[in-house]
Every structure is written in C-alpha cells, then in structure tokens.
Design a protein around this motif. Structure first.
Motif, short mmCIF file in Angstrom:
data_model
loop_
_atom_site.label_atom_id
_atom_site.label_comp_id
_atom_site.label_asym_id
_atom_site.label_seq_id
_atom_site.Cartn_x
_atom_site.Cartn_y
_atom_site.Cartn_z
N SER A 133 48.87 113.29 28.76
CA SER A 133 50.22 113.61 28.25
C SER A 133 51.27 113.15 29.25
O SER A 133 52.33 112.64 28.86
CB SER A 133 50.36 115.11 27.99
N GLN A 134 50.98 113.30 30.53
CA GLN A 134 51.91 112.85 31.57
C GLN A 134 52.16 111.35 31.44
O GLN A 134 53.30 110.89 31.52
CB GLN A 134 51.36 113.17 32.96
N ASP A 135 51.10 110.59 31.21
CA ASP A 135 51.24 109.14 31.07
C ASP A 135 52.15 108.80 29.89
O ASP A 135 53.00 107.91 29.99
CB ASP A 135 49.86 108.51 30.90
N LEU A 136 51.97 109.50 28.78
CA LEU A 136 52.83 109.28 27.61
C LEU A 136 54.29 109.57 27.97
O LEU A 136 55.18 108.78 27.67
CB LEU A 136 52.38 110.16 26.45
N LEU A 137 54.52 110.69 28.65
CA LEU A 137 55.89 111.06 29.03
C LEU A 137 56.49 110.07 30.02
O LEU A 137 57.69 109.77 29.96
CB LEU A 137 55.89 112.48 29.60
N ILE A 138 55.67 109.53 30.91
CA ILE A 138 56.15 108.52 31.86
C ILE A 138 56.61 107.27 31.10
O ILE A 138 57.69 106.73 31.38
CB ILE A 138 55.06 108.16 32.89
#
Length: 155
Positions: A133-138
């Motif tokens: 999810s962090q990667d998506l938000l980044i």
C-alpha cells in the motif's frame, strides 16, 4: 456475504485501511473540486488551465480506483459515498460561481499541497504495516507532486 481474507494481520490491516480510506476521500474530493473549477473557469488563461484541470481530474479518478481496489485486496471495504466524502474531507471548498483563472490556479496549488502533505503522512504510516500500500501511495504522491509543480509554475 463473502468476506475478503486479508493478507495482513489485524493491526497492519487497520493501519493500511485507514491510510487508504483517507487517501480515497482526498482523491474523490480532489476530482470533484477540479471538475467544479473546470466548469466555472474564466480568464485569459482559460484554455491552458481548463485542460490542465482535466489532467488533475483524470489522475484523481484513476488513483481513487487504484486505492479502493487496494483496500479491497487487503480486506477493507472502501467507502466512497458522497456523504462519507462530505463528512470527512479536509479540503477547502471553492466558492460558488465563476472563478478567475488566477484564483483557480492558487486554489488548486494549495489543495494539492495539502493532499501531498497527508499522502506523505500516509506513506510513513504504511511503511511497516503494508509496504505494498505504501508503494501505491508513493506512486500517487509522485504524480500529485508533478501536478502541484505544474500549477505552482502558473502562479
């Protein structure tokens, strides 16, 4: 009723789910604000700002779908209902009526800056619990920052 089994533990699911839900509300409202500005824009830079607003709308709509689908993938039901967005948005609302291009550029620049700040907080909040999810938000943040730079350059 079917329930989606989460690949995350309960604590991780809760942290990622809250980050994704907040992102969803920001992105839905961003699309609505940008489209409202698009429809009511006036001024000498009408065409360029009008078309640029559509880029923001497209980014927000695609990103909100990506965020909502990620939420479902981790077993969190996304809530994009109008009432939820109205109750939870933190974005300043545009005034009603026609808006000069200078006001729109300033408002969208400010709105994007606020959203980017919250997205950066969500990136930090998902570091340990859910790097996916962090990667998506980044990725979304990078695109929001690009739009922010482009609007800021017009002011």
């Amino acid at each position: 009723m079917a329930k989606i089994k989460s690949p995350l533990g309960a604590k991780e699911k809760k942290a990622a789910g809250e980050a994704l839900q907040g992102a969803l509300v920001d992105l839905i409202d961003l699309a609505l604000l940008a489209k409202q500005a698009h429809w009511n824009l006036t001024g000498p830079r009408f065409k360029v700002v009008h078309e640029h607003l559509d880029e923001v709308v497209d980014l927000a709509r695609q990103s909100q779908d990506d965020v909502a689908e990620r939420a479902v993938a981790i077993g969190v039901s996304p809530d994009g209902r109008a009432q939820t967005v109205a109750d939870r948005t933190e974005l300043p609302q545009l005034e009603a009526g026609y808006l000069g291009d200078d006001k729109v550029v300033a408002a969208i620049t400010d709105t994007l800056a606020q959203i980017i700040g919250r997205f950066r907080d969500r990136i930090a909040a998902t570091d340990e619990p859910d790097p996916v999810s962090q990667d998506l938000l980044i990725g979304i943040t990078a695109e929001l920052e690009k739009q922010h730079w482009m609007f800021q350059a017009q002011s």
